[in-house]
Motif scaffolding. Sequence first.
Motif, mmCIF file in Angstrom:
data_model
loop_
_atom_site.group_PDB
_atom_site.id
_atom_site.type_symbol
_atom_site.label_atom_id
_atom_site.label_comp_id
_atom_site.label_asym_id
_atom_site.label_seq_id
_atom_site.Cartn_x
_atom_site.Cartn_y
_atom_site.Cartn_z
ATOM 1 N N TYR A 17 -45.804 54.893 -107.190
ATOM 2 C CA TYR A 17 -47.075 54.364 -107.654
ATOM 3 C C TYR A 17 -47.590 53.313 -106.677
ATOM 4 N N SER A 18 -48.820 52.933 -106.880
ATOM 5 C CA SER A 18 -49.442 51.840 -106.150
ATOM 6 C C SER A 18 -49.745 50.754 -107.158
ATOM 7 N N PHE A 36 -56.569 39.690 -103.413
ATOM 8 C CA PHE A 36 -55.538 40.420 -104.144
ATOM 9 C C PHE A 36 -54.627 41.147 -103.162
ATOM 10 N N ASP A 37 -53.457 41.536 -103.658
ATOM 11 C CA ASP A 37 -52.484 42.290 -102.870
ATOM 12 C C ASP A 37 -52.456 43.728 -103.356
ATOM 13 N N ILE A 38 -52.370 44.670 -102.420
ATOM 14 C CA ILE A 38 -52.135 46.080 -102.742
ATOM 15 C C ILE A 38 -50.721 46.390 -102.272
ATOM 16 N N ILE A 39 -49.891 46.896 -103.177
ATOM 17 C CA ILE A 39 -48.505 47.207 -102.853
ATOM 18 C C ILE A 39 -48.317 48.718 -102.928
ATOM 19 N N ASN A 40 -47.823 49.299 -101.847
ATOM 20 C CA ASN A 40 -47.621 50.740 -101.767
ATOM 21 C C ASN A 40 -46.175 51.092 -102.112
ATOM 22 N N HIS A 41 -45.990 51.736 -103.277
ATOM 23 C CA HIS A 41 -44.689 52.260 -103.699
ATOM 24 C C HIS A 41 -44.770 53.788 -103.808
ATOM 25 N N GLU A 42 -45.614 54.407 -103.009
ATOM 26 C CA GLU A 42 -45.891 55.844 -103.130
ATOM 27 C C GLU A 42 -44.802 56.734 -102.533
ATOM 28 N N GLY A 43 -43.921 56.179 -101.706
ATOM 29 C CA GLY A 43 -42.927 57.007 -101.045
ATOM 30 C C GLY A 43 -43.394 57.524 -99.698
ATOM 31 N N GLU A 44 -44.639 57.183 -99.325
ATOM 32 C CA GLU A 44 -45.206 57.572 -98.029
ATOM 33 C C GLU A 44 -46.352 56.631 -97.682
#
Length: 108
Positions: A17-18, A36-44
Amino acid sequence: VLVGFTIFRPMVTGEEYSEVQRAQLLEKEEQWIIQFDIINHEGEDTDYIIEVLVDEQQYTESVLIPNGRTFTYIHHIYPDEVTKGDVGFAVYKQGESVPIEQATFFLS
C-alpha cells in the motif's frame, strides 16, 4: 487562520500500500504551507500524482518514489493566491482515479 479541514482516506487492503502521513497546513508570516509525507510500501517503485487546489487554481506535480522510501511534499500558498479560502490536496497513484489521500482546509 485555519478554520477547519476534512480528510478522506480510502480503505487499504492487502500488505502492499501507499500512505500519506503528517498532512498539515502551517500558518507562517505572510504565507501558508501544505506539507505531508508520501510513503511507498507498494513493493516496487511507484509514480504518484499530487494535486493542490487553491480556490480555483490547480497545481499538479508527479513524483517517482522508490519502494520503501518517503517523499516530503511542500507547497507554499501566498495571500494574493487566496480569494475564497478553500485549499486542498489529493494524492493519487499513477493511473488510478481514487486518491490514496485527500484533504480540504478552509482559510479565513
